[in-house]
Design a protein around this motif. Structure first.
Motif, short mmCIF file in Angstrom:
data_model
loop_
_atom_site.label_atom_id
_atom_site.label_comp_id
_atom_site.label_asym_id
_atom_site.label_seq_id
_atom_site.Cartn_x
_atom_site.Cartn_y
_atom_site.Cartn_z
N TRP A 61 31.59 40.75 41.86
CA TRP A 61 32.37 41.65 41.00
C TRP A 61 31.66 42.97 40.69
CZ3 TRP A 61 30.15 37.09 39.31
CH2 TRP A 61 29.15 37.21 38.35
N ARG A 107 33.87 51.46 41.22
CA ARG A 107 35.34 51.45 41.22
C ARG A 107 35.82 52.89 41.06
NH1 ARG A 107 36.75 45.82 41.89
NH2 ARG A 107 34.93 44.72 41.13
N ASP A 114 43.60 50.47 39.01
CA ASP A 114 43.82 49.22 39.74
C ASP A 114 42.50 48.56 40.11
OD1 ASP A 114 46.59 49.48 39.58
OD2 ASP A 114 46.79 50.35 41.58
N ASP A 115 41.49 49.36 40.47
CA ASP A 115 40.16 48.82 40.77
C ASP A 115 39.55 48.16 39.52
OD1 ASP A 115 40.25 49.87 43.37
OD2 ASP A 115 38.97 51.59 42.88
N ALA A 155 41.04 44.85 39.16
CA ALA A 155 40.45 43.97 40.18
C ALA A 155 39.07 43.48 39.73
CB ALA A 155 40.36 44.69 41.52
N ARG A 207 39.66 40.65 37.35
CA ARG A 207 40.14 39.46 38.06
C ARG A 207 38.97 38.78 38.79
NH1 ARG A 207 44.60 42.77 38.89
NH2 ARG A 207 43.84 43.48 40.91
N GLU A 208 38.13 39.58 39.47
CA GLU A 208 36.99 39.03 40.20
C GLU A 208 35.97 38.40 39.26
OE1 GLU A 208 35.63 42.31 42.63
OE2 GLU A 208 37.64 42.51 43.50
#
Length: 164
Positions: A72, A76, A80-81, A84, A87-88
């Motif tokens: 992770w 970025r 959106d990054d 992500a 989420r990671e």
């Protein structure tokens, strides 16, 4: 965090500064509100990655120590990054076994620096990590546009690495 009043400090001087050198307390209050809202969202276990990312601008200067051992951790560039990233992070760490505490928050105009401790447990290895951190934000137009984090990335990488 406490009220935004605690985030704005004025340094007393022997001479009164002229108006062009006065502290940007309005900007600092705006920055404090954005940072407070962000921290409240991150602390909410029900917050989705998209809800956290909504605090960021569409474009963001996200800098961290990129390490291939830590899935992770990498730079970025967009909202959106940022989603992500969260989420990671959730995919690779054990829910309820991590967190962060803020020791200090300093705000000057659009800039904010937080220091504290973060911790977690990596799902794949079962290893825990703990790290001091410093996080620099820049806030523009009510959104975070810079996120530079300084942490013990070696300790986090060690927790992500199988074996001893």
């Amino acid at each position: 965090m406490t009220s935004t009043d605690a985030h704005v400090a004025t340094i007393a001087t022997a001479e009164a500064p002229d108006a062009s050198e006065a502290p940007d307390t309005a900007g600092a209050l705006d920055t404090a509100a954005v940072v407070d809202a962000y921290l409240a969202t991150v602390a909410d276990p029900a917050a989705t990655p998209e809800r956290i990312a909504a605090h960021y601008g569409e474009r963001v200067d996200w800098m961290c120590a990129d390490n291939p051992a830590v899935p992770w951790l990498r730079p970025r560039a967009t909202r959106d990054d940022v989603a992500a990233h969260w989420r990671e992070l959730r995919k690779h760490t054990v829910a309820g076994a991590g967190g962060a505490s803020v020791d200090a928050l300093v705000i000057s105009g659009p800039e904010a620096v937080l220091t504290g401790q973060l911790w977690g447990t990596v799902r794949a290895t079962g290893k825990s990590f703990r790290s001091p951190f410093a996080l620099r934000f820049t806030v523009e137009g009510g959104e975070i546009v810079r996120h530079h984090v300084y942490e013990d990335s070696l300790a986090i990488a060690a927790a992500c690495t199988p074996g001893e």
